[in-house]
Design a protein around this motif. Structure first.
Motif, short mmCIF file in Angstrom:
data_model
loop_
_atom_site.label_atom_id
_atom_site.label_comp_id
_atom_site.label_asym_id
_atom_site.label_seq_id
_atom_site.Cartn_x
_atom_site.Cartn_y
_atom_site.Cartn_z
N ALA A 76 1.25 7.37 -0.99
CA ALA A 76 2.90 7.39 -1.38
C ALA A 76 3.60 6.28 -0.94
CB ALA A 76 2.99 8.75 -1.56
N ALA A 77 3.13 6.30 0.92
CA ALA A 77 4.14 5.73 1.53
C ALA A 77 3.84 4.25 1.67
CB ALA A 77 3.84 6.09 3.08
N VAL A 78 2.46 3.67 1.65
CA VAL A 78 2.25 2.30 1.82
C VAL A 78 1.55 1.56 0.51
CG1 VAL A 78 1.82 2.85 4.07
CG2 VAL A 78 -0.32 2.78 2.52
N CYS A 79 1.47 2.38 -0.60
CA CYS A 79 1.15 1.49 -1.63
C CYS A 79 1.82 1.89 -2.83
CB CYS A 79 -0.17 2.28 -2.09
SG CYS A 79 -1.65 2.14 -0.76
N GLY A 80 2.69 0.66 -3.01
CA GLY A 80 3.65 0.92 -4.08
C GLY A 80 3.52 -0.17 -5.21
N GLY A 81 2.54 -0.54 -5.42
CA GLY A 81 2.19 -1.80 -6.36
C GLY A 81 1.62 -1.06 -7.75
N HIS A 82 1.37 0.19 -7.68
CA HIS A 82 0.70 0.96 -8.82
C HIS A 82 0.89 2.43 -8.79
CE1 HIS A 82 -1.94 1.73 -12.39
NE2 HIS A 82 -2.80 2.11 -11.59
N ASP A 83 0.92 3.06 -10.15
CA ASP A 83 0.88 4.64 -10.05
C ASP A 83 -0.75 4.92 -9.88
OD1 ASP A 83 1.34 7.25 -10.30
OD2 ASP A 83 1.95 6.87 -12.16
N TYR A 84 -1.22 5.14 -8.74
CA TYR A 84 -2.61 5.66 -8.63
C TYR A 84 -2.76 7.07 -9.17
CZ TYR A 84 -2.58 1.13 -5.92
OH TYR A 84 -2.68 -0.03 -5.74
N SER A 85 -1.88 7.81 -9.61
CA SER A 85 -2.10 9.09 -10.05
C SER A 85 -2.51 8.93 -11.34
CB SER A 85 -0.73 9.87 -10.17
OG SER A 85 0.22 9.43 -10.99
N VAL A 128 -4.87 -5.44 -3.91
CA VAL A 128 -5.40 -5.99 -2.60
C VAL A 128 -4.45 -5.64 -1.39
CG1 VAL A 128 -6.48 -7.82 -1.05
CG2 VAL A 128 -6.98 -7.88 -3.99
N ASN A 129 -3.43 -6.11 -1.64
CA ASN A 129 -2.43 -5.63 -0.48
C ASN A 129 -2.36 -3.99 -0.36
OD1 ASN A 129 -1.83 -8.40 0.20
ND2 ASN A 129 -0.23 -8.56 -1.73
N ASP A 130 -2.23 -3.20 -1.22
CA ASP A 130 -2.18 -1.79 -1.51
C ASP A 130 -3.48 -1.18 -0.71
OD1 ASP A 130 0.38 -1.78 -2.31
OD2 ASP A 130 -0.35 -0.96 -4.31
N ALA A 131 -4.62 -1.96 -0.92
CA ALA A 131 -5.81 -1.51 -0.39
C ALA A 131 -5.95 -1.74 1.27
CB ALA A 131 -7.04 -2.25 -0.97
N ASN A 132 -5.44 -2.90 1.45
CA ASN A 132 -5.46 -3.35 2.83
C ASN A 132 -4.45 -2.52 3.73
OD1 ASN A 132 -7.52 -5.33 2.34
ND2 ASN A 132 -5.82 -7.09 2.24
N ASN A 133 -3.29 -2.14 3.14
CA ASN A 133 -2.55 -1.43 3.74
C ASN A 133 -2.94 0.07 3.93
OD1 ASN A 133 -0.60 -3.41 3.86
ND2 ASN A 133 0.31 -2.64 1.68
N LEU A 134 -3.62 0.59 2.90
CA LEU A 134 -4.18 1.95 3.07
C LEU A 134 -5.40 2.18 4.30
CD1 LEU A 134 -4.20 4.84 2.24
CD2 LEU A 134 -5.85 3.98 0.22
N VAL A 135 -6.13 1.09 4.14
CA VAL A 135 -7.06 0.99 5.15
C VAL A 135 -6.51 0.94 6.55
CG1 VAL A 135 -9.20 -0.43 5.95
CG2 VAL A 135 -9.16 0.03 3.65
N ALA A 136 -5.39 0.12 6.59
CA ALA A 136 -4.98 -0.15 7.85
C ALA A 136 -4.19 1.33 8.42
CB ALA A 136 -3.88 -0.99 7.99
N ALA A 137 -3.35 1.85 7.39
CA ALA A 137 -2.95 3.28 7.82
C ALA A 137 -3.96 4.44 8.35
CB ALA A 137 -2.20 3.92 6.56
#
Length: 558
Positions: free
Chosen positions: A182-191, A214-223
């Motif tokens: 919810a904090a770092v992945c804003g490109g899609h509603d993953y629910s 891809v950016n959401d995935a990279n942000n989540l991995v980094a977080a």
């Protein structure tokens, strides 16, 4: 606690009342008479160490059900229904006519118990003991190897589907991941499962979606990089990082730092094709025929069809290649230490001998031949220098079709037209030019000598001249190609025995005219299935030869 079969028959015992309806010589009739000898209850005693609780299905019955299920390619629900409604199954498993059967999850329970035990392949091992006891492999020293692709149990996923599915999976299995998404992945509603609603005919819209995911995935991995995670959570995050990078490359005019990505114009090596089953892989039997799934490798005695070894691997990769797995089979050693080498004649020994014969062992001082020597048959996929060298070092004979030598010029000179002097470490070309072999790269570069050579048009199109690259086992490969060209008896033995393995492969990979599809995820579960499949096929093979018990396992026919 462990259940055991009752010594006395029940009132409505199926074998007593309708056993005569089951065809003699069938798998059902054999299991009705001998399941307790092939799969004794003590074989499964360690699975139930406690003497408390509800009794399990008897081990001999469970093993018989698993054998029939794998042989007939039934699902758990189909197998449970057959045990409840099919008279042949009731007779084979010693059930009563009014037996209500069991819930399908019971088979899952048994597979998990076996998988977590010290002997997960004990059903296969039990059948192997029967094979050895019959002596059917005695005197048969031929082994044929081949492989086939088995379709996986999942749908192949595209890049967008994989990214969304894996981010959703991380949210499920990683503690606190939902808040990070919810904090770092804003490109899609993953629910929401499935792909987003965009204009799929618009290339810009698709590229923008790929960049966002891809950016959401990279942000989540980094977080989650510094989080302390258990093994399942670590695997989920690692798989997300993999799928975020395997199929994409920086967009035109980007170096990747600005967050613009596109689908790569190539297929990644060892590409994960589904996040549901990360071990399934792409492979190709030809440029046009693409398959997804796993590769089943089989070694068998070609004249009897008895499977002596099996291995399920990923569908691609050098460690999973046909020749590499064949070397593993070779390392496993002879299946039957009582065997003797094939004679020059085609006469076959008596296969009804029991287990009481003396071991003859390896070569004796009296000059007797090495009784572990075998002939190995395989197509050109097995014609590598490493496998030939391994067979040669083990004292076996390779009846393997060699890979044909290729020439840069159609109809031109191949590597076999070049003479290699191993003592002087030189290579001489058909025009009598001699060049040294580089110790580091095992190459001989003819370079400028090709420019004025009168044979250049038959040798190379390269402006820098012909370069010969020698395999580490070049001498073995050359000899194999020469023997194949000049020895008609070698080709005759290959044509006589090697094609039999294809029938075995067809039995493993199909039932009737239907190609089998794997039912499980991952190498381990599907390898266990392959072990049970080959055990069932070997047992059926023996039954068709008149397998019976008379103070030991014997066969009615050879």
């Amino acid at each position: 606690m462990q259940g055991v079969e009752r010594a006395d028959r029940r009132l409505l015992d199926a074998a007593a009342l309708v056993g005569h309806l089951v065809p003699a010589g069938s798998m059902y009739a054999f299991l009705a008479d001998c399941r307790g000898r092939v799969f004794p209850d003590e074989l499964f005693a360690d699975l139930f160490p406690s003497a408390k609780g509800r009794r399990s299905i008897p081990g001999s019955v469970a093993a018989s059900i698993l054998t029939l299920q794998t042989l007939l390619d039934y699902s758990d629900a189909e197998a449970a229904e057959a045990a409840r409604c099919d008279l042949r199954w009731k007779v084979a498993c010693g059930l009563a006519l009014d037996d209500k059967g069991f819930h399908p999850s019971t088979l899952t329970y048994w597979r998990r118990r076996l998988a977590n035990s010290d002997r997960p392949y004990r059903v296969n091992d039990a059948v192997r003991q029967v094979v050895e006891a019959t002596g059917i492999l005695r005197g048969r020293r031929r082994r044929a190897v081949d492989s086939t692709i088995l379709d996986d149990a999942v749908a192949t996923q595209d890049t967008i589907t994989q990214l969304i599915a894996q981010i959703r999976r991380v949210a499920r299995v990683v503690p606190g991941a939902a808040e990070q998404i919810a904090a770092v992945c804003g490109g899609h509603d993953y629910s929401r499962p499935g792909k987003p609603d965009i204009d799929w005919d618009d290339p810009d819209a698709k590229q923008a979606l790929v960049s966002t995911l891809v950016n959401d995935a990279n942000n989540l991995v980094a977080a989650l990089a510094e989080a302390k995670l258990d093994e399942p959570a670590q695997q989920a995050v690692a798989l997300l990082a993999l799928v975020a990078g395997q199929d994409v490359e920086p967009a035109d005019g980007s170096d990747g730092t600005d967050g613009r990505w596109r689908i790569a114009r190539k297929v990644a090596e060892d590409r994960v094709i589904s996040t549901v089953d990360p071990q399934a892989r792409h492979t190709r039997k030809s440029p046009q025929a693409r398959r997804d799934g796993y590769r089943a490798h089989i070694a068998a005695e070609p004249d009897t069809g008895i499977i002596t070894d099996e291995q399920l691997t990923k569908a691609c990769g050098p460690d999973n290649a046909d020749a590499a797995v064949a070397q593993q089979f070779l390392a496993n050693g002879p299946t039957n230490t009582n065997s003797e080498p094939n004679s020059d004649s085609d006469s076959e020994p008596n296969t009804t001998a029991g287990v009481g014969d003396d071991d003859t062992g390896p070569e004796q001082p009296t000059g007797r031949p090495d009784q572990t020597a075998q002939e190995w048959y395989g197509d050109c996929a097995y014609g590598t220098g490493d496998l030939r060298n391994a067979l040669d070092q083990a004292g076996h004979t390779a009846i393997i079709k060699p890979k044909p030598s290729q020439s840069p010029i159609r109809g031109g000179f191949t590597i076999d037209d070049f003479t290699v002097n191993t003592d002087q470490q030189t290579v001489t070309c058909p025009a009598a030019h001699t060049r040294p072999i580089s110790p580091a790269t095992r190459t001989a570069d003819f370079g400028t000598r090709c420019r004025t050579c009168p044979l250049q048009t038959r040798c190379t199109k390269s402006k820098t001249g012909r370069k010969i690259v020698l395999n580490e086992h070049d001498a073995l490969l050359r000899q194999a190609r020469a023997d194949w060209r000049t020895d008609p008896t070698l080709r005759d033995r290959y044509r006589r025995h090697r094609p039999n393995i294809e029938r075995v492969i067809a039995q493993v990979a199909s039932r009737g005219r239907r190609r089998l599809k794997l039912r499980y995820h991952g190498i381990h579960a599907n390898h266990t299935w392959l072990k049970q499949r080959t055990a069932a096929l070997n047992l059926r093979n023996l039954i068709n030869r008149g397998l019976h018990w008379t103070n030991g396992w014997t066969l009615a026919t050879s």
